[in-house]
Design a protein around this motif. Structure first.
Motif, mmCIF file in Angstrom:
data_model
loop_
_atom_site.group_PDB
_atom_site.id
_atom_site.type_symbol
_atom_site.label_atom_id
_atom_site.label_comp_id
_atom_site.label_asym_id
_atom_site.label_seq_id
_atom_site.Cartn_x
_atom_site.Cartn_y
_atom_site.Cartn_z
ATOM 1 N N GLU A 4 20.786 10.414 -27.960
ATOM 2 C CA GLU A 4 19.519 9.714 -28.106
ATOM 3 C C GLU A 4 18.728 9.761 -26.807
ATOM 4 O O GLU A 4 19.260 9.529 -25.741
ATOM 5 N N THR A 5 17.444 10.073 -26.929
ATOM 6 C CA THR A 5 16.594 10.031 -25.747
ATOM 7 C C THR A 5 16.320 8.570 -25.425
ATOM 8 O O THR A 5 16.072 7.777 -26.318
ATOM 9 N N VAL A 6 16.364 8.251 -24.140
ATOM 10 C CA VAL A 6 15.963 6.899 -23.765
ATOM 11 C C VAL A 6 14.480 6.972 -23.422
ATOM 12 O O VAL A 6 14.088 7.655 -22.482
ATOM 13 N N HIS A 7 13.694 6.315 -24.250
ATOM 14 C CA HIS A 7 12.249 6.397 -24.034
ATOM 15 C C HIS A 7 11.774 5.335 -23.069
ATOM 16 O O HIS A 7 12.247 4.199 -23.101
ATOM 17 N N ARG A 8 10.841 5.706 -22.245
ATOM 18 C CA ARG A 8 10.204 4.779 -21.335
ATOM 19 C C ARG A 8 8.751 5.203 -21.192
ATOM 20 O O ARG A 8 8.476 6.368 -20.951
ATOM 21 N N LEU A 9 7.849 4.263 -21.381
ATOM 22 C CA LEU A 9 6.442 4.652 -21.286
ATOM 23 C C LEU A 9 6.084 5.038 -19.864
ATOM 24 O O LEU A 9 6.477 4.349 -18.924
ATOM 25 N N PRO A 10 5.320 6.129 -19.702
ATOM 26 C CA PRO A 10 4.848 6.477 -18.366
ATOM 27 C C PRO A 10 4.000 5.336 -17.779
ATOM 28 O O PRO A 10 3.267 4.660 -18.509
ATOM 29 N N VAL A 11 4.165 5.130 -16.482
ATOM 30 C CA VAL A 11 3.397 4.104 -15.770
ATOM 31 C C VAL A 11 2.425 4.843 -14.855
ATOM 32 O O VAL A 11 2.845 5.680 -14.052
ATOM 33 N N ILE A 12 1.147 4.567 -15.005
ATOM 34 C CA ILE A 12 0.132 5.304 -14.239
ATOM 35 C C ILE A 12 -0.736 4.320 -13.451
ATOM 36 O O ILE A 12 -1.266 3.362 -14.018
ATOM 37 N N GLU A 13 -0.849 4.574 -12.159
ATOM 38 C CA GLU A 13 -1.652 3.669 -11.323
ATOM 39 C C GLU A 13 -3.131 4.013 -11.399
ATOM 40 O O GLU A 13 -3.505 5.189 -11.391
ATOM 41 N N PHE A 14 -3.940 2.979 -11.461
ATOM 42 C CA PHE A 14 -5.396 3.134 -11.421
ATOM 43 C C PHE A 14 -5.904 2.399 -10.189
ATOM 44 O O PHE A 14 -5.851 1.169 -10.134
ATOM 45 N N THR A 15 -6.375 3.194 -9.220
ATOM 46 C CA THR A 15 -6.872 2.619 -7.972
ATOM 47 C C THR A 15 -8.293 3.134 -7.746
ATOM 48 O O THR A 15 -8.741 4.046 -8.456
ATOM 49 N N ASP A 16 -8.963 2.614 -6.719
ATOM 50 C CA ASP A 16 -10.315 3.102 -6.388
ATOM 51 C C ASP A 16 -10.306 4.611 -6.205
ATOM 52 O O ASP A 16 -11.232 5.300 -6.602
ATOM 53 N N LYS A 17 -9.220 5.087 -5.588
ATOM 54 C CA LYS A 17 -9.163 6.499 -5.229
ATOM 55 C C LYS A 17 -9.015 7.393 -6.469
ATOM 56 O O LYS A 17 -9.813 8.294 -6.692
ATOM 57 N N TYR A 131 -11.326 -10.844 -17.065
ATOM 58 C CA TYR A 131 -10.388 -9.860 -17.623
ATOM 59 C C TYR A 131 -11.078 -8.884 -18.590
ATOM 60 O O TYR A 131 -10.874 -7.667 -18.472
ATOM 61 N N THR A 132 -11.854 -9.390 -19.543
ATOM 62 C CA THR A 132 -12.391 -8.501 -20.599
ATOM 63 C C THR A 132 -13.262 -7.388 -20.009
ATOM 64 O O THR A 132 -13.258 -6.261 -20.508
ATOM 65 N N LYS A 133 -13.998 -7.729 -18.936
ATOM 66 C CA LYS A 133 -14.833 -6.669 -18.349
ATOM 67 C C LYS A 133 -13.953 -5.604 -17.673
ATOM 68 O O LYS A 133 -14.250 -4.425 -17.744
ATOM 69 N N LEU A 134 -12.850 -6.014 -17.060
ATOM 70 C CA LEU A 134 -11.940 -5.032 -16.459
ATOM 71 C C LEU A 134 -11.279 -4.165 -17.526
ATOM 72 O O LEU A 134 -11.100 -2.956 -17.343
ATOM 73 N N ALA A 135 -10.919 -4.784 -18.639
ATOM 74 C CA ALA A 135 -10.271 -4.036 -19.722
ATOM 75 C C ALA A 135 -11.232 -2.978 -20.276
ATOM 76 O O ALA A 135 -10.830 -1.835 -20.547
ATOM 77 N N ALA A 136 -12.506 -3.346 -20.413
ATOM 78 C CA ALA A 136 -13.498 -2.379 -20.924
ATOM 79 C C ALA A 136 -13.713 -1.259 -19.901
ATOM 80 O O ALA A 136 -13.820 -0.078 -20.266
ATOM 81 N N GLU A 137 -13.741 -1.650 -18.629
ATOM 82 C CA GLU A 137 -13.927 -0.662 -17.555
ATOM 83 C C GLU A 137 -12.757 0.346 -17.561
ATOM 84 O O GLU A 137 -12.963 1.556 -17.489
ATOM 85 N N LEU A 138 -11.565 -0.183 -17.684
ATOM 86 C CA LEU A 138 -10.371 0.673 -17.698
ATOM 87 C C LEU A 138 -10.405 1.620 -18.909
ATOM 88 O O LEU A 138 -10.131 2.818 -18.798
ATOM 89 N N GLU A 139 -10.790 1.068 -20.049
ATOM 90 C CA GLU A 139 -10.845 1.896 -21.274
ATOM 91 C C GLU A 139 -11.818 3.054 -21.097
ATOM 92 O O GLU A 139 -11.544 4.193 -21.480
ATOM 93 N N ARG A 140 -12.972 2.747 -20.462
ATOM 94 C CA ARG A 140 -13.977 3.811 -20.278
ATOM 95 C C ARG A 140 -13.487 4.880 -19.316
ATOM 96 O O ARG A 140 -13.768 6.065 -19.495
ATOM 97 N N ILE A 141 -12.750 4.452 -18.277
ATOM 98 C CA ILE A 141 -12.201 5.440 -17.334
ATOM 99 C C ILE A 141 -11.222 6.348 -18.075
ATOM 100 O O ILE A 141 -11.268 7.574 -17.957
ATOM 101 N N VAL A 142 -10.350 5.729 -18.868
ATOM 102 C CA VAL A 142 -9.338 6.518 -19.583
ATOM 103 C C VAL A 142 -10.021 7.484 -20.564
ATOM 104 O O VAL A 142 -9.673 8.672 -20.631
ATOM 105 N N VAL A 143 -10.999 6.983 -21.293
ATOM 106 C CA VAL A 143 -11.687 7.850 -22.266
ATOM 107 C C VAL A 143 -12.373 9.013 -21.533
ATOM 108 O O VAL A 143 -12.294 10.164 -21.957
ATOM 109 N N ARG A 144 -12.985 8.712 -20.386
ATOM 110 C CA ARG A 144 -13.622 9.800 -19.619
ATOM 111 C C ARG A 144 -12.580 10.831 -19.186
ATOM 112 O O ARG A 144 -12.821 12.042 -19.255
#
Ligand SMILES: O=C(O)CCC(=O)C(=O)O
Ligand SMILES: [Fe+2]
Length: 314
Positions: A4-17, A131-144
């Motif tokens: 069995e594969t042991v699954h673990r979600l990738p963890v990705i950092e989002f910083t200014d850079k 929080y909600t504004k950060l969540a929307a900001e993060l979503e837009r970065i990911v979609v881009r």
């Protein structure tokens, strides 16, 4: 014998850079994001702007909200599909939730708050909006990042103009002895993308492509689970698959989460031509996202195996 594969979600950092498209770390992060979404349909973002202070104040505000009397909470109503108070359901007695429309705007949060506290509650509004504004900001970065990686970055601006955000705030109580632990049944999100943030109580589980369920240990105050919804699955013509997930409650503490869903309100959800060719024939007819939500909100469609395929699958 199977290993069995042991699954673990990738963890990705989002910083200014690495969220600055001018940098090399932007392209590296784009690759990690797309690889994770193609493999699991989701990943854990560690967003440095989401500080311990924002998290703590947010959670305090959620506790205050859910401790209001039920008569008040059920005033969270809307004619829009998938909005409004949900709770006291015999099949899923552990969960209770409310929805904040236009959650990424001060007005959206204020309109919700004014129903709960007719004399106003500026602290709640500030804490939620932080929080909600950060969540929307993060979503837009990911979609881009996703659009640019697939060479269809030209669509990002119209996506931003079209996307709206619905935030569902949830409380799951601990199960009593003998009570079933499943707090949210297996499903895929009907959003374009979802961002999920929680208190320190685990419970979200994801089904990997090999059918194994796995949990998400180790989430912190700055972790946000970013998850593909059915709409981005259709938009990418199945390059990214919306993952099946559920919530199982263990232990003796209540779980609080905020699931913020992006919805393409203005434009049709239509796979760009770049995603369609002989090897990848079109799998979904172009559709109106709000109408899809209306379809799904009808009782007879709630239990379909895959509402998106029934609704617009080719
Ligand atoms: O509470 C969670 O962690 C997830 C909730 C969820 O899957 C949803 O609201 O669609
Ligand atoms: Fe979900």
């Amino acid at each position: 014998m199977g290993s069995e594969t042991v699954h673990r979600l990738p963890v990705i950092e989002f910083t200014d850079k690495n969220t600055n498209p001018e940098t090399e770390s932007w392209s590296e992060t784009c690759k990690k994001v797309v690889d994770a979404l193609e493999q699991y349909g989701c990943f854990v973002a560690v967003y440095d702007k989401l500080t311990q202070e924002i998290h703590t104040q947010l959670l305090e505000s959620l506790q205050t909200l859910f401790s209001l009397p039920t008569e008040t909470k059920i005033q969270n109503k809307s004619s829009k599909a998938l909005h409004g108070y949900e709770g006291q359901k015999p099949y899923f007695p552990l969960s209770e939730s409310m929805s904040i429309a236009d959650a990424h705007t001060v007005q959206g949060v204020r309109d919700f708050s004014n129903v709960m506290w007719p004399n106003g509650n500026p602290t709640f509004c500030e804490n939620l909006f932080a929080y909600t504004k950060l969540a929307a900001e993060l979503e837009r970065i990911v979609v881009r990042m996703v659009f640019e990686s697939y060479g269809v970055g030209k669509h990002h601006e119209s996506y931003v103009g079209s996307a709206n955000y619905l935030c569902r705030v949830m409380r799951y109580r601990e199960p009593e002895i003998g009570e079933k632990k499943m707090a949210f049944m297996p499903h895929t999100d009907k959003s374009f993308m979802s961002t999920i943030h929680q208190n320190n109580v685990a419970g979200l589980e994801v089904k990997a492509k090999d059918g194994e369920w796995f949990g998400l240990p180790g989430l912190t105050f700055s972790s946000v689970v970013v998850m593909a919804g059915d709409a981005i699955m259709a938009w990418t013509n199945d390059r990214i698959i919306s993952p099946i997930h559920r919530v199982t409650m263990e232990g003796s503490e209540a779980r609080y989460t905020l699931a913020q869903f992006s919805v393409m309100e203005k434009d049709m959800v239509k796979a760009p031509d770049e995603f369609v060719d002989e090897d990848h024939p079109l799998r979904y007819k172009p559709f109106d996202h709000l109408k899809f939500l209306d379809f799904f909100s009808q009782e007879e469609n709630r239990m379909l195996e895959s509402p998106i395929h029934t609704y617009c699958g080719v």
